[in-house]
Scaffold this motif. Sequence first.
Motif, PDB file in Angstrom:
ATOM      1  N   TRP A   1      -5.457   3.885 -11.337  1.00 49.38           N
ATOM      2  CA  TRP A   1      -4.110   4.097 -11.854  1.00 49.38           C
ATOM      3  C   TRP A   1      -4.136   4.930 -13.134  1.00 49.38           C
ATOM      4  O   TRP A   1      -3.255   5.757 -13.373  1.00 49.38           O
ATOM      5  CB  TRP A   1      -3.426   2.753 -12.126  1.00 49.38           C
ATOM      6  CG  TRP A   1      -3.060   2.014 -10.886  1.00 49.38           C
ATOM      7  CD1 TRP A   1      -3.610   0.867 -10.402  1.00 49.38           C
ATOM      8  CD2 TRP A   1      -2.051   2.400  -9.947  1.00 49.38           C
ATOM      9  NE1 TRP A   1      -3.030   0.500  -9.225  1.00 49.38           N
ATOM     10  CE2 TRP A   1      -2.037   1.430  -8.918  1.00 49.38           C
ATOM     11  CE3 TRP A   1      -1.141   3.463  -9.873  1.00 49.38           C
ATOM     12  CZ2 TRP A   1      -1.180   1.477  -7.835  1.00 49.38           C
ATOM     13  CZ3 TRP A   1      -0.275   3.521  -8.798  1.00 49.38           C
ATOM     14  CH2 TRP A   1      -0.294   2.539  -7.793  1.00 49.38           C
TER      15      TRP A   1
ATOM     16  N   LEU B   1      -0.552  -0.815 -15.131  1.00 45.39           N
ATOM     17  CA  LEU B   1      -1.017  -1.032 -13.762  1.00 45.39           C
ATOM     18  C   LEU B   1      -2.526  -1.205 -13.711  1.00 45.39           C
ATOM     19  O   LEU B   1      -3.053  -2.025 -12.941  1.00 45.39           O
ATOM     20  CB  LEU B   1      -0.589   0.145 -12.864  1.00 45.39           C
ATOM     21  CG  LEU B   1       0.897   0.195 -12.492  1.00 45.39           C
ATOM     22  CD1 LEU B   1       1.220   1.498 -11.774  1.00 45.39           C
ATOM     23  CD2 LEU B   1       1.276  -0.994 -11.624  1.00 45.39           C
ATOM     24  N   THR B   2      -3.228  -0.450 -14.539  1.00 42.90           N
ATOM     25  CA  THR B   2      -4.685  -0.591 -14.606  1.00 42.90           C
ATOM     26  C   THR B   2      -5.066  -1.980 -15.091  1.00 42.90           C
ATOM     27  O   THR B   2      -5.967  -2.633 -14.544  1.00 42.90           O
ATOM     28  CB  THR B   2      -5.279   0.477 -15.548  1.00 42.90           C
ATOM     29  OG1 THR B   2      -4.970   1.776 -15.042  1.00 42.90           O
ATOM     30  CG2 THR B   2      -6.795   0.334 -15.658  1.00 42.90           C
ATOM     31  N   LYS B   3      -4.345  -2.454 -16.102  1.00 46.50           N
ATOM     32  CA  LYS B   3      -4.641  -3.780 -16.647  1.00 46.50           C
ATOM     33  C   LYS B   3      -4.283  -4.890 -15.661  1.00 46.50           C
ATOM     34  O   LYS B   3      -5.009  -5.884 -15.513  1.00 46.50           O
ATOM     35  CB  LYS B   3      -3.878  -3.963 -17.959  1.00 46.50           C
ATOM     36  CG  LYS B   3      -4.268  -5.230 -18.710  1.00 46.50           C
ATOM     37  CD  LYS B   3      -3.612  -5.282 -20.069  1.00 46.50           C
ATOM     38  CE  LYS B   3      -4.069  -6.531 -20.829  1.00 46.50           C
ATOM     39  NZ  LYS B   3      -3.441  -6.609 -22.176  1.00 46.50           N
ATOM     40  N   MET B   4      -3.170  -4.712 -14.936  1.00 44.14           N
ATOM     41  CA  MET B   4      -2.722  -5.740 -13.999  1.00 44.14           C
ATOM     42  C   MET B   4      -3.600  -5.810 -12.754  1.00 44.14           C
ATOM     43  O   MET B   4      -3.881  -6.889 -12.231  1.00 44.14           O
ATOM     44  CB  MET B   4      -1.267  -5.469 -13.588  1.00 44.14           C
ATOM     45  CG  MET B   4      -0.256  -5.702 -14.704  1.00 44.14           C
ATOM     46  SD  MET B   4       1.397  -5.070 -14.307  1.00 44.14           S
ATOM     47  CE  MET B   4       1.760  -5.983 -12.814  1.00 44.14           C
ATOM     48  N   THR B   5      -4.012  -4.638 -12.263  1.00 46.17           N
ATOM     49  CA  THR B   5      -4.783  -4.603 -11.013  1.00 46.17           C
ATOM     50  C   THR B   5      -6.284  -4.604 -11.236  1.00 46.17           C
ATOM     51  O   THR B   5      -7.045  -4.909 -10.317  1.00 46.17           O
ATOM     52  CB  THR B   5      -4.412  -3.354 -10.199  1.00 46.17           C
ATOM     53  OG1 THR B   5      -4.778  -2.168 -10.945  1.00 46.17           O
ATOM     54  CG2 THR B   5      -2.920  -3.318  -9.904  1.00 46.17           C
ATOM     55  N   GLY B   6      -6.694  -4.215 -12.445  1.00 49.11           N
ATOM     56  CA  GLY B   6      -8.125  -4.103 -12.710  1.00 49.11           C
ATOM     57  C   GLY B   6      -8.734  -2.844 -12.128  1.00 49.11           C
ATOM     58  O   GLY B   6      -9.952  -2.652 -12.170  1.00 49.11           O
ATOM     59  N   SER B   7      -7.903  -1.955 -11.575  1.00 52.54           N
ATOM     60  CA  SER B   7      -8.389  -0.716 -10.964  1.00 52.54           C
ATOM     61  C   SER B   7      -8.187   0.457 -11.914  1.00 52.54           C
ATOM     62  O   SER B   7      -7.068   0.705 -12.365  1.00 52.54           O
ATOM     63  CB  SER B   7      -7.642  -0.446  -9.655  1.00 52.54           C
ATOM     64  OG  SER B   7      -7.958   0.847  -9.168  1.00 52.54           O
TER      65      SER B   7
ATOM     66  N   SER C   1       0.749   3.641 -16.220  1.00 56.99           N
ATOM     67  CA  SER C   1      -0.607   3.700 -15.646  1.00 56.99           C
ATOM     68  C   SER C   1      -1.546   2.712 -16.330  1.00 56.99           C
ATOM     69  O   SER C   1      -2.381   2.068 -15.670  1.00 56.99           O
ATOM     70  CB  SER C   1      -1.167   5.127 -15.751  1.00 56.99           C
ATOM     71  OG  SER C   1      -1.358   5.495 -17.104  1.00 56.99           O
TER      72      SER C   1
END
Length: 335
Positions: A194, A185-191, A182
């Motif tokens: 996650w 994914l947060t770091k990769m998507t910026g969202s 999570s």
Amino acid sequence: MAQSNSRFAVVAALTGNALITIAKGTTFLITGSGAMLSETIHSVADFLNQLLLLIGLVRADRVPDRRYEYGYAGERYVWALISAVGIFFLGCGVTLYHGVQSLFHPPELDFGEMKWAIAALLFALVIDGVVFFLALKTEWKNAQKEKKAFHQYLRKEADPASVAVILEDGAACLGVMIALISILLTKMTGSPYWDAIGSIGIGVLLGGIAVWLIIRNQELLVGPSIPQETKEQVQRILKNNPLIDDVLDLRSRILSIDNYRIKVDLSFDPKELSKRLKKKALAAYPQIQSEQDFEEFCQKYTRDILDTLAEEIDKIEAEIQRQVPEAKHLDLEAN
């Protein structure tokens, strides 16, 4: 031995989770990650749970007294049940609440500091993995020694304290992986969503573990019967004895994993019993010359019957305990 193994597993898990809780808590304060908060709560819940398990093991080890004549073995299940309920409300409830709240009100995350979260999670994965492996290895050896399928042994016969350590540290390893995914994914998507989803996933995981532990300890507190194969083994011992005509009733209860109570109502074969007493009766028969002699003979013959039954019951109990060492409380009655 089982008590010693369980205590070692719990102490190892307690020590490991103390270190992990400090690492995760510090990282959450640095990063503000919801998944890290969930993991911190997870580790706090595990630490408190294992502390309660240790209290239960220590209290269960007390010797029987007048108030509790069968001992205090059940205390381990009381404390384990309390800890399981704590996992459900503290671990699962708080984590789910925080995850859902993060979905609607995403926190601001400092992505530059996520490396600290990843480092803390990897540290936790190593510690939890070592404790999980040690606990799993111990119970695997126990299952092999008992010649039982491993999953059946864990489900029915293993000490709930050891099973709790296996489940909790297995869940902790899985929870760390969920948190890592999570955060990445947060770091990769910026969202930040996650991160919240990871928090919810960890909460659901904790809830499943807690429910299983609650059900298992509830069963043991109520007092299930001994394993079916053990009951059949006791019945074979009884039926192979030529003096026993029939097993009228056999009831059992697990007081603890290494302490069984077994109550049996037996019917003894009068012919076999008379054979064992025939020589004594024949030796005494010629001496009966009067009614008083006959009365004395009847009294002595009755004592011989009772003594023979008592000796035989002692031998049967000794044989059962030789083959089933857990059968510490035996109650054999002649009907």
